[in-house]
Design a protein around this motif. Sequence first.
Motif, PDB file in Angstrom:
ATOM      1  N   GLN A 380       0.874  -1.183   0.000  1.00  0.00           N
ATOM      2  CA  GLN A 380       0.000   0.000   0.000  1.00  0.00           C
ATOM      3  C   GLN A 380       0.904   1.224   0.000  1.00  0.00           C
ATOM      4  N   LEU A 381       1.032   1.880  -1.145  1.00  0.00           N
ATOM      5  CA  LEU A 381       2.036   2.951  -1.264  1.00  0.00           C
ATOM      6  C   LEU A 381       1.457   4.355  -1.078  1.00  0.00           C
ATOM      7  N   GLY A 382       0.163   4.453  -0.808  1.00  0.00           N
ATOM      8  CA  GLY A 382      -0.430   5.781  -0.627  1.00  0.00           C
ATOM      9  C   GLY A 382      -0.576   6.490  -1.962  1.00  0.00           C
ATOM     10  N   ASP A 383      -0.567   7.833  -1.929  1.00  0.00           N
ATOM     11  CA  ASP A 383      -0.817   8.565  -3.179  1.00  0.00           C
ATOM     12  C   ASP A 383       0.454   8.885  -3.965  1.00  0.00           C
ATOM     13  N   THR A 384       1.621   8.793  -3.314  1.00  0.00           N
ATOM     14  CA  THR A 384       2.863   9.185  -3.999  1.00  0.00           C
ATOM     15  C   THR A 384       4.017   8.322  -3.536  1.00  0.00           C
ATOM     16  N   LEU A 385       4.832   7.898  -4.501  1.00  0.00           N
ATOM     17  CA  LEU A 385       6.074   7.185  -4.167  1.00  0.00           C
ATOM     18  C   LEU A 385       7.241   8.131  -4.433  1.00  0.00           C
ATOM     19  N   ILE A 386       8.057   8.343  -3.404  1.00  0.00           N
ATOM     20  CA  ILE A 386       9.169   9.296  -3.518  1.00  0.00           C
ATOM     21  C   ILE A 386      10.489   8.521  -3.633  1.00  0.00           C
ATOM     22  N   LEU A 387      11.256   8.869  -4.663  1.00  0.00           N
ATOM     23  CA  LEU A 387      12.538   8.186  -4.925  1.00  0.00           C
ATOM     24  C   LEU A 387      13.640   9.222  -5.092  1.00  0.00           C
ATOM     25  N   THR A 388      14.884   8.814  -4.833  1.00  0.00           N
ATOM     26  CA  THR A 388      15.963   9.770  -5.055  1.00  0.00           C
ATOM     27  C   THR A 388      16.252   9.908  -6.555  1.00  0.00           C
ATOM     28  N   ARG A 389      16.527  11.137  -6.938  1.00  0.00           N
ATOM     29  CA  ARG A 389      16.817  11.451  -8.348  1.00  0.00           C
ATOM     30  C   ARG A 389      18.056  10.700  -8.842  1.00  0.00           C
ATOM     31  N   SER A 390      18.924  10.312  -7.901  1.00  0.00           N
ATOM     32  CA  SER A 390      20.167   9.654  -8.304  1.00  0.00           C
ATOM     33  C   SER A 390      19.937   8.243  -8.855  1.00  0.00           C
ATOM     34  N   MET A 391      18.699   7.749  -8.789  1.00  0.00           N
ATOM     35  CA  MET A 391      18.408   6.435  -9.397  1.00  0.00           C
ATOM     36  C   MET A 391      18.328   6.542 -10.923  1.00  0.00           C
ATOM     37  N   LEU A 392      18.155   7.774 -11.422  1.00  0.00           N
ATOM     38  CA  LEU A 392      17.986   7.966 -12.870  1.00  0.00           C
ATOM     39  C   LEU A 392      19.279   8.435 -13.506  1.00  0.00           C
ATOM     40  N   ARG A 393      19.418   8.205 -14.807  1.00  0.00           N
ATOM     41  CA  ARG A 393      20.590   8.746 -15.503  1.00  0.00           C
ATOM     42  C   ARG A 393      20.452  10.276 -15.599  1.00  0.00           C
ATOM     43  N   ALA A 394      21.505  10.945 -16.036  1.00  0.00           N
ATOM     44  CA  ALA A 394      21.542  12.410 -16.004  1.00  0.00           C
ATOM     45  C   ALA A 394      20.341  13.046 -16.705  1.00  0.00           C
ATOM     46  N   GLU A 395      19.899  12.448 -17.797  1.00  0.00           N
ATOM     47  CA  GLU A 395      18.761  13.022 -18.549  1.00  0.00           C
ATOM     48  C   GLU A 395      17.455  12.896 -17.770  1.00  0.00           C
ATOM     49  N   GLY A 396      17.423  12.095 -16.712  1.00  0.00           N
ATOM     50  CA  GLY A 396      16.232  11.991 -15.857  1.00  0.00           C
ATOM     51  C   GLY A 396      15.128  11.122 -16.430  1.00  0.00           C
ATOM     52  N   ASP A 397      15.427  10.292 -17.426  1.00  0.00           N
ATOM     53  CA  ASP A 397      14.354   9.540 -18.088  1.00  0.00           C
ATOM     54  C   ASP A 397      14.428   8.027 -17.926  1.00  0.00           C
TER      55      ASP A 397
END
Length: 432
Positions: A380-397
């Motif tokens: 049950q994750l609620g309304d929003t899942l928050i993750l660190t930006r560092s999981m994504l490559r530089a382009e953010g995609d």
Amino acid sequence: MSVTIFNIDPGSIAQELGIEKGDILLSVNGEQFTDALEYKFLTAEEYVELEILQGDEIVVYEIEKEPYEDIGLSFENSLIDEPRSCRNKCIFCFIDQLPKGLRKPLYFKDDDTRLSFLTGNYVTLTNVKDEEIDKVIRLRLSPINVSVHATEPELRKQMLNNRFGGRIMEHIRKLTENGITVNCQIVLVKGVNDGVHLEKSVRDLSDFYPGVHSISVVPVGISDHREGLYPLSPFEKADAEEVVSLLEKLQEENRKKYGSRIVYIADEFYLKAEQEIPDIEVYEDFPQIENGVGMLSSMQEELCCELKTERKEVRPGKRSIATGLCAYDYIRRFADMVQQRYPQVEIDVHPVENRLFGHRVNVAGLLSGGDLLAGLSGKQLGDTLILTRSMLRAEGDLFLDDMTPQELEEKLGVKVVFVENEGKDFVDKILK
Ligand code: SF4
């Protein structure tokens, strides 16, 4: 080298002069340049002459401008030529430990002093000739980040698996004597460059202070994909305690002798040793925060400041945060601080195991989309899942395994937002 002009910045000097996309830049002030840094250096002058091939005609443009004012030319590759790859076979290389099938750029081993200056990458200086060290000095590429690992020549050669690896002290001496600031990194490998070797490396490098501005000591990363590689052992609690104790002793010595601790301990060592992360004063000007050193201390401090100001707009409801196993206790503590201040928001924190690299890799930034999916499905994750930006490559995609954030959202059925590793953004993303 001549280079084709890829774009002209709107409103720039180049546009005013009528230089066009597709024209070819032949020289600057009569000098050939080999890469973006030389181009930047040559065009920093107040008076610049550009020799440009337009169709069949060579035109010389004479430009008077402010020092360092950009002329407005851009090139397809920001370095102008290709990034230089490394010539080492380090016994601890993390790229060698990547699973097969990830996107190609992740397997590229760069070791390029220009990238160190432009983007903060660490370089070993094993693939540079003396003229290139001179060029770093001439172009004032300062600061640069250097992977040292050990100052004893034979040990460094052995760790880098490179017979040219033993000249590091000579290179650092020359750079620092000529005004280049150097930030050093030591990747600590248990039983190889720790103990007396670590003590010697830190003392040797500290002697160059303030030329050597900082030294970070970070633990080696060990994945499950190590067939045929040098046998590495992970740091256990007692090992981490020894590392912290030795380095704290050296910090104190340096503080008395030089007025700065110079050496900084990676957050992972404190966590492994089950010790409190130190206060922000210990990190001084946070010289290696980009390397993750001092990140938790900095976030905790920013969070405390941020929570002193009451937010008027708070969206009640339940949020979830997913993180690696390593910093789980701290992220839970940070979430509790926010929740106590704003009880209308409920925050669950989920530690997620790294299946892509294996359980010994436990930092949040190396979790893949697949890991998150496996670890969070059915929760049950609620309304929003928050993750660190560092999981994504530089382009953010894309995550490391090429899953997109949109795919993760669809599969988990929850809105996903990314947070920078800093207190204000952490509070913003939880409350909005
Ligand atoms: S310098 Fe060493 S650790 Fe870095 S990419 Fe090359 S082999 Fe790997």
